[in-house]
Design a protein around this motif. Structure first.
Motif, PDB file in Angstrom:
ATOM      1  N   THR A  42       0.854  -1.184   0.000  1.00  0.00           N
ATOM      2  CA  THR A  42       0.000   0.000   0.000  1.00  0.00           C
ATOM      3  C   THR A  42       0.894   1.240   0.000  1.00  0.00           C
ATOM      4  O   THR A  42       2.112   1.148   0.178  1.00  0.00           O
ATOM      5  N   ARG A  43       0.299   2.404  -0.175  1.00  0.00           N
ATOM      6  CA  ARG A  43       1.078   3.643  -0.149  1.00  0.00           C
ATOM      7  C   ARG A  43       1.825   3.790   1.173  1.00  0.00           C
ATOM      8  O   ARG A  43       2.969   4.195   1.221  1.00  0.00           O
ATOM      9  N   SER A  44       1.113   3.469   2.310  1.00  0.00           N
ATOM     10  CA  SER A  44       1.773   3.636   3.608  1.00  0.00           C
ATOM     11  C   SER A  44       2.855   2.615   3.848  1.00  0.00           C
ATOM     12  O   SER A  44       3.830   2.904   4.511  1.00  0.00           O
TER      13      SER A  44
ATOM     14  N   HIS B 103       9.393   0.087   3.315  1.00  0.00           N
ATOM     15  CA  HIS B 103       9.794  -1.249   2.869  1.00  0.00           C
ATOM     16  C   HIS B 103      11.315  -1.330   2.719  1.00  0.00           C
ATOM     17  O   HIS B 103      11.965  -0.370   2.282  1.00  0.00           O
ATOM     18  N   GLU B 104      11.877  -2.459   3.056  1.00  0.00           N
ATOM     19  CA  GLU B 104      13.330  -2.608   3.091  1.00  0.00           C
ATOM     20  C   GLU B 104      13.992  -2.323   1.745  1.00  0.00           C
ATOM     21  O   GLU B 104      15.105  -1.794   1.694  1.00  0.00           O
ATOM     22  N   GLN B 105      13.331  -2.651   0.637  1.00  0.00           N
ATOM     23  CA  GLN B 105      13.936  -2.401  -0.671  1.00  0.00           C
ATOM     24  C   GLN B 105      13.986  -0.915  -0.977  1.00  0.00           C
ATOM     25  O   GLN B 105      14.981  -0.401  -1.499  1.00  0.00           O
ATOM     26  N   ILE B 106      12.914  -0.209  -0.620  1.00  0.00           N
ATOM     27  CA  ILE B 106      12.867   1.233  -0.849  1.00  0.00           C
ATOM     28  C   ILE B 106      13.877   1.935   0.049  1.00  0.00           C
ATOM     29  O   ILE B 106      14.606   2.838  -0.380  1.00  0.00           O
ATOM     30  N   VAL B 107      13.961   1.494   1.309  1.00  0.00           N
ATOM     31  CA  VAL B 107      14.902   2.089   2.258  1.00  0.00           C
ATOM     32  C   VAL B 107      16.342   1.835   1.831  1.00  0.00           C
ATOM     33  O   VAL B 107      17.193   2.733   1.867  1.00  0.00           O
ATOM     34  N   ALA B 108      16.645   0.608   1.390  1.00  0.00           N
ATOM     35  CA  ALA B 108      18.015   0.258   1.006  1.00  0.00           C
ATOM     36  C   ALA B 108      18.515   1.108  -0.148  1.00  0.00           C
ATOM     37  O   ALA B 108      19.704   1.449  -0.219  1.00  0.00           O
ATOM     38  N   ASN B 109      17.617   1.479  -1.051  1.00  0.00           N
ATOM     39  CA  ASN B 109      18.014   2.287  -2.209  1.00  0.00           C
ATOM     40  C   ASN B 109      17.805   3.777  -1.989  1.00  0.00           C
ATOM     41  O   ASN B 109      18.019   4.570  -2.904  1.00  0.00           O
ATOM     42  N   GLU B 110      17.369   4.148  -0.783  1.00  0.00           N
ATOM     43  CA  GLU B 110      17.161   5.560  -0.433  1.00  0.00           C
ATOM     44  C   GLU B 110      16.298   6.275  -1.468  1.00  0.00           C
ATOM     45  O   GLU B 110      16.577   7.409  -1.877  1.00  0.00           O
ATOM     46  N   ILE B 111      15.236   5.610  -1.884  1.00  0.00           N
ATOM     47  CA  ILE B 111      14.360   6.176  -2.908  1.00  0.00           C
ATOM     48  C   ILE B 111      13.507   7.302  -2.339  1.00  0.00           C
ATOM     49  O   ILE B 111      13.231   8.298  -3.015  1.00  0.00           O
TER      50      ILE B 111
END
Length: 400
Positions: A316-318, A323-331
């Motif tokens: 979901t948006r929240s 999410h670990e993948q988004i955090v790992a890539n600093e998106i």
């Protein structure tokens, strides 16, 4: 270290999404983007819902790293000030309906009279010619006319459906940004300043042709798209949530049957080859759904990953932001806006190995940079105050 577009100046009279998104890409890459807005009104997205301290999220997310100059272009002195600024610029971007720029006195010949080598950019909805050229345009209308809604529906005779995000607007912005940089590169190599035209309709049809218009590719052998491949999305329910699983080749199919412990599917003639699996796609997806519904998302994602089956959770948006993948890539990044407070935004998607990320400057208040921009255009303090007093310009440092 300088950014890729450091030193280029872009004068932007666009509003809403397609134009502002295009120029924000340039601003994120270092260009000095000056947003021209009507005093007291500004870009319509400033008035959108979901606001804090008078700043709308829609405006903030499409106007980062820009400066705002409030000019009344119906006032002779305001129009003169714009042209004085254009004389210092590399790019001018407008998204008025065909004919409006001419009436305002900022059509290509008028702008080239003060900036002969400028890149002049026109962003339109339906293009410059034809019966739709002067019509009002919004994203759903382009989805309809381009065939996107029909493609989203599935078959030609199925009920068309809109994509639930403004694909034409955003896609046009990215196409325009790329075209602007290409025109700047061509000018660096000796070409004259060009007129770049991008329409939403052009952008979407080009976008669709690479995967969704194969039936219209062979002239004389066109095919009606009378049957959709499948009306079942590659989204599966589990006991704890939704996941997506996508297999394309034989190796992945074999891995899926192993992960799901369904070896009998390998002997089913409906699924013997990739073509058979495509022809019987609904049966295959229904069987897959039945099996995945027997356990949790966590269980299946771990098991499918262990077997090498392409899969991912449906976020979901929240959920996405942590999410670990988004955090790992600093998106997703966090920045402080002087008015709106702490903002969470997606960082620019393109990253340059020799250049650090551009420090984010929050989208400006309406007219917040009027004095500094007019100074850059050659106006002294007295002249600037005169423009403001006459109503040709405005500075709203204390407002949004």
């Amino acid at each position: 270290m300088k950014q890729p577009l450091d030193g280029y100046r872009v004068v932007d009279t666009t509003a809403m999404v397609s134009g502002p998104l295009a120029t924000m890409q340039l601003a994120d890459q270092g260009a000095d983007v000056i947003k021209i807005e009507r005093p007291g009104v500004g870009d319509f997205t400033r008035l959108a819902s979901n606001r804090r301290a008078g700043m709308a999220a829609s405006f903030l997310n499409n106007n980062r790293n820009k400066r705002s100059l409030a000019l009344n272009l119906k006032h002779e002195a305001g129009l003169t000030a714009l042209k004085d600024l254009l004389a210092t610029a590399d790019v001018f971007v407008q998204n008025f309906r065909p004919g409006v720029a001419e009436r305002m006195g900022i059509d290509e010949p008028s702008v080239r009279a003060v900036a002969p080598e400028i890149i002049y950019v026109s962003i339109s909805g339906f293009g410059d010619a034809g019966p739709y050229a002067s019509k009002p345009v919004y994203d759903p209308l382009v989805q309809a006319l381009s065939g996107l809604a029909s493609i989203q529906g599935g078959a030609d005779d199925a009920r068309p459906r809109l994509v639930r995000t403004i694909v034409p607007d955003k896609l046009t912005g990215y196409v325009a940004a790329q075209a602007i940089t290409a025109a700047l590169l061509a000018r660096e190599r000796g070409a004259p300043g060009q007129h770049v035209r991008v329409s939403m309709l052009d952008a979407v049809i080009d976008f669709l042709w690479h995967s969704d218009m194969n039936s219209q590719t062979f002239v004389g052998d066109e095919m009606p798209q009378s049957a959709a491949a499948s009306f079942i999305d590659l989204i599966y329910a589990t006991t704890t949530g939704y996941i997506s699983v996508a297999v394309q080749n034989d190796k992945e199919w074999q891995a899926l049957t192993a992960a799901l412990d369904t070896p009998q599917w390998r002997d089913d003639p409906r699924f013997a080859t990739a073509a058979d699996r495509q022809d019987n796609v609904n049966a295959r997806l229904e069987l897959t759904q039945e099996r995945l519904a027997e356990a949790s998302a966590e269980y299946w994602l771990e098991r499918l990953t262990d077997y090498g089956v392409p899969c991912a959770p449906v976020l979901t948006r929240s959920e996405l932001v942590d999410h670990e993948q988004i955090v790992a890539n600093e998106i997703v990044e966090y920045n402080e806006h002087p008015v709106a407070g702490t903002l969470r935004q997606a960082r620019p998607a393109a990253r340059f190995s020799a250049m650090p990320g551009h420090p984010a400057r929050g989208a400006p208040r309406l007219g917040a940079d009027s004095r500094s921009v007019l100074h850059d255009a050659g106006y002294d303090a007295a002249a600037i105050e005169r423009l403001i007093a006459e109503g040709a310009a405005a500075t709203d440092e204390g407002t949004t």
